[in-house]
Design an enzyme around this catalytic site. Structure first.
Site, PDB file in Angstrom:
ATOM      1  N   HIS A  32      -1.956  -2.059  -5.829  1.00 34.18           N
ATOM      2  CA  HIS A  32      -2.626  -2.355  -4.351  1.00 34.18           C
ATOM      3  C   HIS A  32      -3.946  -1.591  -4.244  1.00 34.18           C
ATOM      4  CE1 HIS A  32      -2.351  -4.260  -0.431  1.00 34.18           C
ATOM      5  NE2 HIS A  32      -3.082  -2.947   0.096  1.00 34.18           N
ATOM      6  N   HIS A  65      -6.926  -5.489  -1.266  1.00 37.28           N
ATOM      7  CA  HIS A  65      -6.955  -5.620   0.205  1.00 37.28           C
ATOM      8  C   HIS A  65      -8.332  -5.200   0.616  1.00 37.28           C
ATOM      9  CE1 HIS A  65      -4.788  -4.191   4.103  1.00 37.28           C
ATOM     10  NE2 HIS A  65      -5.732  -5.120   4.206  1.00 37.28           N
ATOM     11  N   ASP A 174       2.410  -4.058   4.543  1.00 43.07           N
ATOM     12  CA  ASP A 174       1.724  -3.109   3.914  1.00 43.07           C
ATOM     13  C   ASP A 174       1.611  -2.136   5.306  1.00 43.07           C
ATOM     14  OD1 ASP A 174      -0.284  -1.615   2.970  1.00 43.07           O
ATOM     15  OD2 ASP A 174      -1.810  -2.992   3.407  1.00 43.07           O
TER      16      ASP A 174
HETATM   17  C1  DX5 Z   1      -3.579   0.818   5.307  1.00 45.77           C
HETATM   18  C2  DX5 Z   1      -3.678   0.379   3.843  1.00 45.77           C
HETATM   19  C3  DX5 Z   1      -2.218   0.528   3.021  1.00 45.77           C
HETATM   20  C4  DX5 Z   1      -1.736   2.065   2.845  1.00 45.77           C
HETATM   21  C5  DX5 Z   1      -0.494   2.159   2.955  1.00 45.77           C
HETATM   22  O1  DX5 Z   1      -4.641   0.558   5.880  1.00 45.77           O
HETATM   23  O2  DX5 Z   1      -3.697  -1.132   3.860  1.00 45.77           O
HETATM   24  O3  DX5 Z   1      -2.306   0.027   1.828  1.00 45.77           O
HETATM   25  O4  DX5 Z   1      -2.468   2.710   1.879  1.00 45.77           O
HETATM   26  O5  DX5 Z   1      -0.195   3.346   2.750  1.00 45.77           O
HETATM   27  P1  DX5 Z   1       1.330   3.899   3.181  1.00 45.77           P
HETATM   28  O6  DX5 Z   1       2.199   3.256   2.331  1.00 45.77           O
HETATM   29  O7  DX5 Z   1       1.000   5.273   2.844  1.00 45.77           O
HETATM   30  O8  DX5 Z   1       1.525   3.600   4.540  1.00 45.77           O
HETATM   31 ZN    ZN Z   2      -3.492  -2.308   1.907  1.00 43.14          ZN
END
Ligand code: DX5
Ligand code: ZN
Length: 215
Positions: A32, A65, A174
């Protein structure tokens, strides 16, 4: 069993190659990759040149993303950099249907991410055209935030909508995913779990990926 998509946002950027090697050796199926522009979200991460380098290390799915304004301008570039799934934000796309068609025309899977305040109902008229709905369980922009509990209800409602439409759309979660909420998310209907901090800050990241997958 869910697909695990570790977010490289939480990796050590000085050792990105080692992080990719770890993921390649792990049970994670997807990478991701979070792209932030400092405009759609109040943070800037990384972009095309980094994704191009990551692509060279792996044959796994690159799940990109885009947390950027005007994502439709960059679809061809992200395809060239190696994206397999390209996700745009509902809130950044006034012509969402057309943007999804452009992504698919480039041979990628089309994803739509929705912010915590965006109702899943708004996707009803376009659900057939979406390969992946990314339900944001934190406000986008930063890793390491606390999971928003209302997400479970959104996932259940979305799962029903997909079934009614007889669509094959996958549901991705996410933000703030941990070994403690993974099973409940899968039970509610999640197909893909993104995890940044939980994987990369774990003492044993590969073992953490296994526990998320077999949650
Ligand atoms: C946040 C991102 C996520 C992030 C998730 O804006 O889209 O993909 O990396 O991180 P964690 O798993 O640490 O919440
Ligand atoms: Zn993300």
């Amino acid at each position: 069993m869910p697909i695990i998509a570790p977010s490289l946002l939480a990796a050590d950027f000085l050792h990105l190659g080692a992080a990719c090697t770890m993921l390649n050796e792990s049970e994670a199926e997807w990478f991701h990759l979070d792209v932030m522009d400092g405009s759609f979200v109040p943070n800037i991460s990384y972009g095309l040149p980094i994704i191009e380098q990551i692509k060279k290390t792996t044959s796994k799915v690159l799940d990109v993303h885009l947390m950027i304004v005007h994502p439709e301008k960059y679809i061809a570039e992200f395809k060239k950099a190696g994206a397999d799934v390209l996700t745009v934000h509902y809130e950044a796309c006034p012509h969402l249907h057309s943007t999804l068609q452009l992504i698919k025309a480039q041979g990628m899977k089309a994803g739509v991410a929705i912010n915590p305040h965006t109702s899943v109902e708004l996707l009803k008229d376009v659900i057939q055209d979406i390969d992946v709905v990314c339900v944001m369980s934190v406000n986008p922009g930063f890793g390491g935030q606390k999971f928003i509990e209302h997400t479970y209800e959104k996932v259940s409602a979305l799962k029903k909508m997909i079934a009614v439409a007889n669509a094959s759309t996958l549901i991705e979660i996410d933000g703030g995913v941990t070994e403690h909420n993974a099973a409940k998310l899968v039970k509610a209907g999640a197909d893909i779990l993104v995890a940044g901090t939980t994987v990369f800050k774990a003492a044993d990241p590969k073992a953490m990926i296994v526990s998320l997958k077999h949650c």
